[in-house]
Design a protein around this motif. Structure first.
Motif, PDB file in Angstrom:
ATOM      1  N   LYS A  58       0.843  -1.205   0.000  1.00 31.35           N
ATOM      2  CA  LYS A  58       0.000   0.000   0.000  1.00 31.35           C
ATOM      3  C   LYS A  58       0.877   1.254   0.000  1.00 31.35           C
ATOM      4  N   ALA A  59       1.910   1.233   0.850  1.00 31.89           N
ATOM      5  CA  ALA A  59       2.825   2.378   0.955  1.00 31.89           C
ATOM      6  C   ALA A  59       3.559   2.607  -0.363  1.00 31.89           C
ATOM      7  N   GLN A  60       3.948   1.519  -1.037  1.00 30.26           N
ATOM      8  CA  GLN A  60       4.633   1.640  -2.328  1.00 30.26           C
ATOM      9  C   GLN A  60       3.711   2.255  -3.375  1.00 30.26           C
ATOM     10  N   VAL A  95       1.845   6.801  -6.650  1.00 28.53           N
ATOM     11  CA  VAL A  95       0.756   7.709  -7.036  1.00 28.53           C
ATOM     12  C   VAL A  95       1.158   9.161  -6.741  1.00 28.53           C
ATOM     13  N   THR A  96       1.760   9.398  -5.574  1.00 27.01           N
ATOM     14  CA  THR A  96       2.203  10.754  -5.215  1.00 27.01           C
ATOM     15  C   THR A  96       3.239  11.271  -6.210  1.00 27.01           C
ATOM     16  N   GLU A 101       2.799  14.473  -8.758  1.00 27.87           N
ATOM     17  CA  GLU A 101       3.749  15.591  -8.808  1.00 27.87           C
ATOM     18  C   GLU A 101       4.275  15.793 -10.218  1.00 27.87           C
ATOM     19  N   GLN A 102       4.576  14.687 -10.885  1.00 29.00           N
ATOM     20  CA  GLN A 102       5.075  14.763 -12.270  1.00 29.00           C
ATOM     21  C   GLN A 102       4.005  15.340 -13.194  1.00 29.00           C
ATOM     22  N   ASN A 103       2.762  14.898 -13.000  1.00 23.67           N
ATOM     23  CA  ASN A 103       1.640  15.380 -13.811  1.00 23.67           C
ATOM     24  C   ASN A 103       1.448  16.885 -13.617  1.00 23.67           C
ATOM     25  N   THR A 104       1.473  17.324 -12.343  1.00 22.20           N
ATOM     26  CA  THR A 104       1.290  18.747 -12.028  1.00 22.20           C
ATOM     27  C   THR A 104       2.411  19.590 -12.636  1.00 22.20           C
ATOM     28  N   ALA A 105       3.644  19.110 -12.502  1.00 17.02           N
ATOM     29  CA  ALA A 105       4.793  19.832 -13.058  1.00 17.02           C
ATOM     30  C   ALA A 105       4.679  19.950 -14.575  1.00 17.02           C
TER      31      ALA A 105
END
Length: 197
Positions: free
Chosen positions: A10-12, A17-18, A22-26
């Protein structure tokens, strides 16, 4: 599947996803900046095109003028129709202005001069949008956009003719104090010469 292994997985996924977010937003921001830059360039080219068409008409050249090519989807909304009509009217006014300029030998003031002149008469700092609105009202025959005013004003900042201040995310412009005092001195010198002569 053991609970510990499930939590690690789950953590991975959460980490992946995070990172993807971030890549998508950038990437979105990069493309927005690119679009903004291209819109500014397009706006400048459109203004140049209208001016050149007007000058050509003023010189009596009646040959066909290549129209700018548009790509992408055609939208036939009411707003688009109004914008086209406004641009056509602005183009005709620009042509008339260019014709008058050519026939009288007068040179139309540059946008830089108009911005500097307008800021010189203001006691409060103005945003690029406020400057564009005032100049559009004062010079309806010219095609003046917020982006064009912002770009031109930034050039004046680079030449130290205008000062930029930032309050939060809003940028304000005022005439540079040294530039303002230099133009005041020049005006005083001209007045003295006129009185003396």
């Amino acid at each position: 599947m053991p609970a510990q292994e499930s939590n690690t997985l789950k953590a991975q996924y959460a980490q992946k996803v995070t990172a993807d977010l971030e890549q998508n937003t950038a990437e979105q921001e990069r493309i927005r900046r690119e679009i903004s830059s291209l819109q500014e360039k397009l706006s400048g080219l459109e203004q140049d095109h209208e001016l050149l068409v007007g000058m050509r008409a003023a010189l009596g050249d009646t040959g066909t003028v290549p129209a700018p090519r548009r790509t992408g989807k055609k939208t036939t909304t009411k707003k688009t129709a109004v914008n086209k009509a406004t641009k056509k009217a602005a183009g005709r006014k620009t042509a008339v202005e260019a014709a008058k300029t050519v026939s009288t030998g007068e040179k139309a003031p540059s946008l830089s001069d108009l911005i500097h002149q307008h800021l010189s008469g203001q006691s409060e700092p103005l945003t690029a949008g406020e400057i564009a609105k005032a100049l559009t009202a004062a010079h309806p025959q010219r095609n003046i956009s917020d982006n064009l005013v912002r770009t031109t004003t930034e050039r004046l900042v680079a030449k130290s003719r205008v000062e930029r201040t930032k309050q939060g995310s809003t940028v304000y412009y005022t005439v540079s104090k040294q530039d303002d005092s230099a133009s005041t001195t020049a005006s005083a010198d001209q007045g003295t010469a006129a009185v003396g002569g």
